[in-house]
Design a protein around this motif. Sequence first.
Motif, PDB file in Angstrom:
ATOM      1  N   GLU A 277      38.053  34.012  41.454  1.00 21.13           N
ATOM      2  CA  GLU A 277      37.204  33.760  40.510  1.00 21.13           C
ATOM      3  C   GLU A 277      36.113  32.975  40.987  1.00 21.13           C
ATOM      4  O   GLU A 277      35.074  33.142  40.768  1.00 21.13           O
ATOM      5  CB  GLU A 277      38.072  32.641  39.481  1.00 21.13           C
ATOM      6  CG  GLU A 277      37.322  32.830  37.903  1.00 21.13           C
ATOM      7  CD  GLU A 277      38.074  31.718  37.040  1.00 21.13           C
ATOM      8  OE1 GLU A 277      39.449  31.935  36.777  1.00 21.13           O
ATOM      9  OE2 GLU A 277      37.692  30.731  36.713  1.00 21.13           O
ATOM     10  N   LYS A 278      36.427  32.075  41.794  1.00 21.53           N
ATOM     11  CA  LYS A 278      35.468  31.152  42.937  1.00 21.53           C
ATOM     12  C   LYS A 278      34.539  32.132  43.488  1.00 21.53           C
ATOM     13  O   LYS A 278      33.122  31.865  43.599  1.00 21.53           O
ATOM     14  CB  LYS A 278      35.956  30.309  43.571  1.00 21.53           C
ATOM     15  CG  LYS A 278      36.306  28.811  42.674  1.00 21.53           C
ATOM     16  CD  LYS A 278      36.421  27.599  43.633  1.00 21.53           C
ATOM     17  CE  LYS A 278      37.917  27.873  44.373  1.00 21.53           C
ATOM     18  NZ  LYS A 278      38.195  26.629  45.137  1.00 21.53           N
ATOM     19  N   LEU A 279      35.273  33.046  44.055  1.00 19.29           N
ATOM     20  CA  LEU A 279      34.079  34.024  44.762  1.00 19.29           C
ATOM     21  C   LEU A 279      33.430  34.991  44.030  1.00 19.29           C
ATOM     22  O   LEU A 279      32.060  34.988  44.266  1.00 19.29           O
ATOM     23  CB  LEU A 279      35.075  35.133  45.783  1.00 19.29           C
ATOM     24  CG  LEU A 279      36.105  34.570  46.771  1.00 19.29           C
ATOM     25  CD1 LEU A 279      36.851  35.247  47.492  1.00 19.29           C
ATOM     26  CD2 LEU A 279      35.075  33.581  47.858  1.00 19.29           C
ATOM     27  N   GLN A 280      34.021  35.361  42.956  1.00 21.68           N
ATOM     28  CA  GLN A 280      33.067  36.126  41.948  1.00 21.68           C
ATOM     29  C   GLN A 280      31.994  35.393  41.550  1.00 21.68           C
ATOM     30  O   GLN A 280      30.687  35.831  41.424  1.00 21.68           O
ATOM     31  CB  GLN A 280      33.832  36.531  40.491  1.00 21.68           C
ATOM     32  CG  GLN A 280      34.982  37.630  40.842  1.00 21.68           C
ATOM     33  CD  GLN A 280      36.012  37.519  39.719  1.00 21.68           C
ATOM     34  OE1 GLN A 280      35.828  36.892  38.803  1.00 21.68           O
ATOM     35  NE2 GLN A 280      37.240  38.444  39.911  1.00 21.68           N
ATOM     36  N   ARG A 281      31.936  33.959  41.299  1.00 17.94           N
ATOM     37  CA  ARG A 281      30.925  33.159  40.666  1.00 17.94           C
ATOM     38  C   ARG A 281      30.014  33.123  41.500  1.00 17.94           C
ATOM     39  O   ARG A 281      28.899  32.749  41.681  1.00 17.94           O
ATOM     40  CB  ARG A 281      31.462  31.657  40.113  1.00 17.94           C
ATOM     41  CG  ARG A 281      31.837  31.607  38.953  1.00 17.94           C
ATOM     42  CD  ARG A 281      32.158  30.185  38.264  1.00 17.94           C
ATOM     43  NE  ARG A 281      33.699  30.002  38.415  1.00 17.94           N
ATOM     44  CZ  ARG A 281      34.281  29.004  39.052  1.00 17.94           C
ATOM     45  NH1 ARG A 281      33.343  27.936  39.714  1.00 17.94           N
ATOM     46  NH2 ARG A 281      35.559  28.685  38.808  1.00 17.94           N
ATOM     47  N   ALA A 282      30.512  33.362  42.933  1.00 22.41           N
ATOM     48  CA  ALA A 282      29.294  33.182  44.263  1.00 22.41           C
ATOM     49  C   ALA A 282      28.798  34.549  44.258  1.00 22.41           C
ATOM     50  O   ALA A 282      28.191  34.701  45.207  1.00 22.41           O
ATOM     51  CB  ALA A 282      29.853  32.663  45.462  1.00 22.41           C
ATOM     52  N   GLY A 283      29.043  35.462  43.673  1.00 18.01           N
ATOM     53  CA  GLY A 283      28.253  36.804  43.493  1.00 18.01           C
ATOM     54  C   GLY A 283      29.164  37.857  44.412  1.00 18.01           C
ATOM     55  O   GLY A 283      28.755  38.802  44.855  1.00 18.01           O
ATOM     56  N   ILE A 284      30.287  37.486  44.916  1.00 18.69           N
ATOM     57  CA  ILE A 284      31.086  38.254  45.780  1.00 18.69           C
ATOM     58  C   ILE A 284      32.055  39.142  44.891  1.00 18.69           C
ATOM     59  O   ILE A 284      32.522  38.689  43.878  1.00 18.69           O
ATOM     60  CB  ILE A 284      32.031  37.325  46.557  1.00 18.69           C
ATOM     61  CG1 ILE A 284      31.056  36.742  47.483  1.00 18.69           C
ATOM     62  CG2 ILE A 284      32.704  38.421  47.509  1.00 18.69           C
ATOM     63  CD1 ILE A 284      31.564  35.705  48.363  1.00 18.69           C
ATOM     64  N   LYS A 285      32.164  40.420  45.220  1.00 16.53           N
ATOM     65  CA  LYS A 285      32.951  41.246  44.382  1.00 16.53           C
ATOM     66  C   LYS A 285      34.606  41.126  44.944  1.00 16.53           C
ATOM     67  O   LYS A 285      35.099  41.593  45.951  1.00 16.53           O
ATOM     68  CB  LYS A 285      32.533  42.827  44.760  1.00 16.53           C
ATOM     69  CG  LYS A 285      31.175  43.186  44.105  1.00 16.53           C
ATOM     70  CD  LYS A 285      31.018  44.552  44.166  1.00 16.53           C
ATOM     71  CE  LYS A 285      29.656  44.898  43.706  1.00 16.53           C
ATOM     72  NZ  LYS A 285      28.669  45.870  44.582  1.00 16.53           N
ATOM     73  N   ALA A 286      35.113  40.408  43.890  1.00 17.34           N
ATOM     74  CA  ALA A 286      36.598  40.129  44.567  1.00 17.34           C
ATOM     75  C   ALA A 286      37.291  40.136  43.228  1.00 17.34           C
ATOM     76  O   ALA A 286      37.142  39.936  41.918  1.00 17.34           O
ATOM     77  CB  ALA A 286      36.653  38.301  44.946  1.00 17.34           C
ATOM     78  N   ALA A 287      38.906  40.105  43.671  1.00 16.88           N
ATOM     79  CA  ALA A 287      39.792  40.238  42.618  1.00 16.88           C
ATOM     80  C   ALA A 287      40.926  39.825  42.823  1.00 16.88           C
ATOM     81  O   ALA A 287      41.353  39.900  44.357  1.00 16.88           O
ATOM     82  CB  ALA A 287      39.983  41.768  42.187  1.00 16.88           C
TER      83      ALA A 287
END
Length: 436
Positions: A277-287
């Motif tokens: 979630e933190k990576l997603q918030r930083a614009g990284i495509k993560a799951a």
Amino acid sequence: MVRYQPNKLPKPTAMSFSNLGLSPAILHAISERGYTAPTPIQIEAIPAILRGGDVLAAAQTGSGKTAAFALPLLQLLQDGPSQKPRRLRALILVPTRELAQQTAESIRTLAQANPQTLKIAALFGGVSINPQMMDLRGGADIVVATPGRLLDLIEHNALSIGAVSSLVLDEADRLLDMGFTDEIGRILALLPKQRQNLFFSATFPPAVHALATRMLRQPVRIAIPSLEQNQPAIQQRAIQVDASRRTQLLRHLLKENKWGRVLVFVATKYAAEHIAEKLQRAGIKAAAFHGEFSQGARDEVLADFKASKLQVLVATDVAARGIDIAQLPVVLNYDLPRSAVDYTHRIGRTGRAGKSGIAISFISADTEAHFRLIEKRHQLKCEREQIAGFEPVVVATSANTPDAKSLIDASNGGIKGKRKSKKDKLREAAARDLPD
Ligand code: AMP
């Protein structure tokens, strides 16, 4: 559906598949699959399995071990009498549903050129049992199964294993690690005494050794050198960082290195979700990728990662075990694995089939002793690195680090008396991650 990309060989061998005693139909399937030369384990295992004896092989994921047992088994089935109704003849036990699906899929592809149409079923838990029961109507020739679900299906009279002529234990170390010892014992008791046993394991801690000794009769031993010796292609790095700054450092490394895809390992489901979630918030495509996802959700995430729609998969050991992703460039231990065995399995996700890869471990003052233990187990020495701007406030020294020896649990490489409860781990993960 999970599909493999044929990989290049680690080191092209001078051997050809046609020297191993395989039939024209199987050789055709191999060339269709895009394999040009056998891998070292295939060179040794295929003729031994065709002779009908037991095999004990030290094999990493990525060594080509699936084809090493699937090709000769397909040939043995093809040469045997065709059976009506079908009776199960080859049983492959695997630790996870992903591995069950992938292995079955891989065997199906190789079986396509087989003159007899073979039925190959994948049986695994975590999904409804009914479709699998339906699938077994009319029998199956080859079953790839996780042990618990196999026993459930036997109890439901959906299949019988009384006519199995070849048994494969794939990733035996992990099967035991995941607590399947009792189930394996019950399955062995239901199998015919006269049978071929093929035993594959990446590592041989005492429990695995004991099971192999119990199961195998005068096996052909195939010792592929261990990962560290065999695969200089995997660069192992240890980066010192304060626990609370790991996500920031991960983001920094992703940006600096422009890695295509990264598999990040964490200790808990909570951490997987939280970090993704933190990576997603930083614009990284993560799951996140963990054991509590439904099968459909797991397949979807994995397919997106394989298709590079996702850059980062934040996974727990259980969920990531056995997944085959061709050319994975980077594996990162955000949390260290619990045991040296898990470390081997994690870093085996990169540098696959001869492609080079990087395995990075984040080390903080309180995990330094644990990492030393892993290094010791693998006779490995990783130089500790620091990244500018992320230097740890507290660096482990021999004065503040417990003696690694006192922590060794000789049986499985775990940490004696230090096994944390799920709750402890969740609390720790939550506390660690707050400042980011
Ligand atoms: P495994 O160790 O069975 O998980 O296989 C790792 C990967 O290597 C899979 O993607 C296989 O399709 C691939 N592979 C297996 N045997 C060969 C071969 N002889 N040549 C090229 N790739 C192979």
